[in-house]
Design an enzyme around this catalytic site. Sequence first.
Site, PDB file in Angstrom:
ATOM      1  N   GLY A  39       1.924   5.905  13.184  1.00 25.99           N
ATOM      2  CA  GLY A  39       2.721   6.610  14.187  1.00 25.99           C
ATOM      3  C   GLY A  39       1.910   7.273  15.278  1.00 25.99           C
ATOM      4  O   GLY A  39       2.403   8.202  15.922  1.00 25.99           O
ATOM      5  N   CYS A  91       5.343   3.055  13.780  1.00 29.79           N
ATOM      6  CA  CYS A  91       4.556   1.885  13.390  1.00 29.79           C
ATOM      7  C   CYS A  91       4.019   2.184  11.999  1.00 29.79           C
ATOM      8  O   CYS A  91       4.807   2.558  11.113  1.00 29.79           O
ATOM      9  CB  CYS A  91       3.465   1.582  14.407  1.00 29.79           C
ATOM     10  SG  CYS A  91       2.415   3.002  14.814  1.00 29.79           S
ATOM     11  N   ASN A 151      -1.911  -5.009  15.902  1.00 27.98           N
ATOM     12  CA  ASN A 151      -2.617  -3.773  15.566  1.00 27.98           C
ATOM     13  C   ASN A 151      -3.826  -3.543  16.472  1.00 27.98           C
ATOM     14  O   ASN A 151      -4.089  -4.301  17.405  1.00 27.98           O
ATOM     15  CB  ASN A 151      -3.039  -3.789  14.092  1.00 27.98           C
ATOM     16  CG  ASN A 151      -3.940  -4.966  13.765  1.00 27.98           C
ATOM     17  OD1 ASN A 151      -4.577  -5.544  14.647  1.00 27.98           O
ATOM     18  ND2 ASN A 151      -4.007  -5.332  12.499  1.00 27.98           N
ATOM     19  N   MET A 169       0.822  -1.202   0.000  1.00 28.38           N
ATOM     20  CA  MET A 169       0.000   0.000   0.000  1.00 28.38           C
ATOM     21  C   MET A 169       0.859   1.256   0.000  1.00 28.38           C
ATOM     22  O   MET A 169       0.377   2.343   0.309  1.00 28.38           O
ATOM     23  CB  MET A 169      -0.926  -0.007   1.228  1.00 28.38           C
ATOM     24  CG  MET A 169      -1.915  -1.182   1.210  1.00 28.38           C
ATOM     25  SD  MET A 169      -3.006  -1.198   2.659  1.00 28.38           S
ATOM     26  CE  MET A 169      -1.842  -1.678   3.928  1.00 28.38           C
TER      27      MET A 169
END
Length: 858
Positions: free
Chosen positions: A449, A446, A360, A338
């Site tokens: 962020g 990550c 996540n 992506m």
Amino acid sequence: MAAPPRKRSGGGRTTSLRGDTSESDKLESTTSWDALEWTKIEPDSRYVSHVKFDFLLEAEQVIVEGYGVVLVNTDEAGTLIVTNFRLIFLSEGTRNIIALGTIPLTTIEKFSKMVMKAQSAPRQFDKTPSRRLLQVIGKDMRIIVFGFRPKTKQRRAVFDALLRCTKPASLWDLYAFTSGPSKFKNSNPKERLLIEYFRLLGEGSFRPSMSMIENGSFTFSNDLWRISSINSNYAMCQSYPFALIVPKGISDEEVLQASSFRARCRLPVVSWCHPRSGAVLARSSQPLVGLMMNMRSNTDEKLVAALCTQLASVRGARRKLYIADARPRKNALANGAMGGGSESSSNYFQSEIVFFGIDNIHAMRDSLARLRDYLDTYGATSSDGMSSFLRHGGWTWGGGNLSSMSASVSTLGDSGWLIHVQNVLAGSAWIAARVALESASVLVHCSDGWDRTTQLVSLASLLLDPYYRTFTGFQALVEKDWLGFGHPFSDRIGMPTVSGSGNVPYELTRQTSTGSFSTSPMRQPSGSFTSQGPSSTHAQTSNNYSPIFMQWIDCVSQLLRMYPSAFEFSMVFLVDFLDCLLSCRFGNFFCNSEKERQECGVSEACGCLWAYLADLRASEGSSHVHYNFFYDPVKHADALLPPAAALAPTLWPQFHLRWACPSEAQAGELEAQFRKMAVKFSELQKEKEVAERKAKEITTTMESLSAELRNEKQLSNLAMNQAKRASKENEAIKRAVQSLGCNVHFSTTGDCTVGIESNPTEIPQKFINSSSKRDGTLQNDEKSDLSVSITVMADNVIPHNPIDRVCETLCPLRTQDGVCRWPDAGCAQLSSQFVGLKANFDAFDRLSIYDSYFQPEG
């Protein structure tokens, strides 16, 4: 029993639902669920209540009241009230608020209507009426169920009220905007952010002002870092704060260019600076390297390399840089499809890439739901009204057999919550160790962020900086890393957003915590529970809801458990802080970014959570439950570096167990016991201080009296000595006067009578000589009333008439001018005779007598 008339609370219209009067009487006599005759209850009528409840907050208004409602968890009957702020359950007997059944509306994650059908005997027609239930699932780890009487439409009214109140049309319909700031006014959060920035740059003495913010004059700097105003209007990055700390050698143009290479323009910026070594904690979002991971940015690489400043210990050497990616490696690679991805150490100067493997937001949400189901299933106040001890009719732990013990432990492990907490703790401890032990800089990111990155950076800062372990520092840390750097609180907590105007998409039931009591394999209640279809279940949260901040607070509680004397605040403070956040009573955590809160005017329109908590502490001083009695800032004046073996987390009793196991959440709590002892000790200490002050005053008074007594004794002894000496002198004078031919008589009244004989020439000369040597006043002994005053001339005054000297000495009628008040007295006659004799003697002395007159003859 007829209900008392009820009047409106505030300006809101209240709907009250009541049943048959006889049933209300029956509820007063007993609170048991089975005591109600469900089949005899008729539909009730609605009317407006007119009682103003004294427990309502400012601007809180009653919407609906339901009577004869049973809290299934505790089998207690009472009144259920829906207001514009919370759901309140009042005990039927005492009219007290039951904490378990009282929950703020925004703390409700989802609620649903359910029907319980009791099991009937075989071959018997099912004539048992079903029980109308309303299940409420909270974000604060509770699952509560309310039972309503059938055919009263009370449940429908409460359900509809919850639909309207938990799903506001816009952000401004929340209770925080209705109540206003009240006495908990909020100062400007931008000023507070700059105060923290100035402290990090070593300029803590500076105090920002609104004029400084408006004209952009807050761009201070030190030798390594500077505060940039490139994002003052949020044009570069909408989710970043208005002020950023960047390397001093990087210009604003380069900062702007570097932002385009990071997801959502969240470029690498400094979050914390080590005051001695110069190492920093930096944060960002993932780089946009693409699927092939071959995209690069010179300005981004230059900016990241600038974090590797010179080492003070080694001349010319530059510190190492660790790039900590919070995601699992496979997730980072998947993000490349992506356009995202992760850095390559070959492209960034003196760097090393580390992956922490933290899951996540969706994994965290599901994990917490499983943990909540586990606690409800095996807790003491289960939402099905049955304790885990009584399930299956057995009295053994967890359901009646030993296999259930292992099953429950397995269920806790399967929830994964403690594993996730441990991963965050381990990653933060690793970052803190690199900064403290190696003087290395660490860049954390990550995907976006703002979730896992914020958890790691803020927790590592808490370990490194003891200032963040105080009340003031903790507020500064949360406002900087969570609020300033754009953690999306509206999405994660489940509040209306500015862009969505409150139209939060509601998701349907998940397989966990959905309203079905049989979610656990070990849970088999006696009756069958069925949901009334998808339309009867409503989730207040969207798919972006996730307990990220709650998980971080859980990590802080684990550190507080490991280091009980390193934090100024207590576990109770963390629980109250989290409850205030979830309740949305204050506006500090509204919206998804600093920019959105500024556009909504939240700080001006809503109350301040920090001011509220500070007011609570001020009400009781240092004895308040928010203070940690074990706090010792000297003992932990440096970084906390927990070893890996100490990072095994446990359930947080004060938060996780307070609803499911309320007694176990408090039993044996060392802090609570110590607090009681400390309060008692404080009272005894105050009493001791009062007693010591009184003793000191008494001692001072005694010393003063003793000193006065000693002075009095000295004066008394001196007077005694003077009286004795005067007595002796009086006797001597008396004898001397008598030797002159005078009779002296001293009376007790102080009068003196002197009688003088006819021959004054017999007065001894030695008395006259001795009496001329003194000058003063003599007092007689205090023990006698006798008082004689004798005035004697000075040594340098030699009178011509000795009789006058005697007269002046003894006569009480003699004036200071030498005039006798008694001229006819004998002493005056004697004086006249002496004057004549003296004249004859002087005349004889003036005769000329030659020695030749007395020469011998021949």
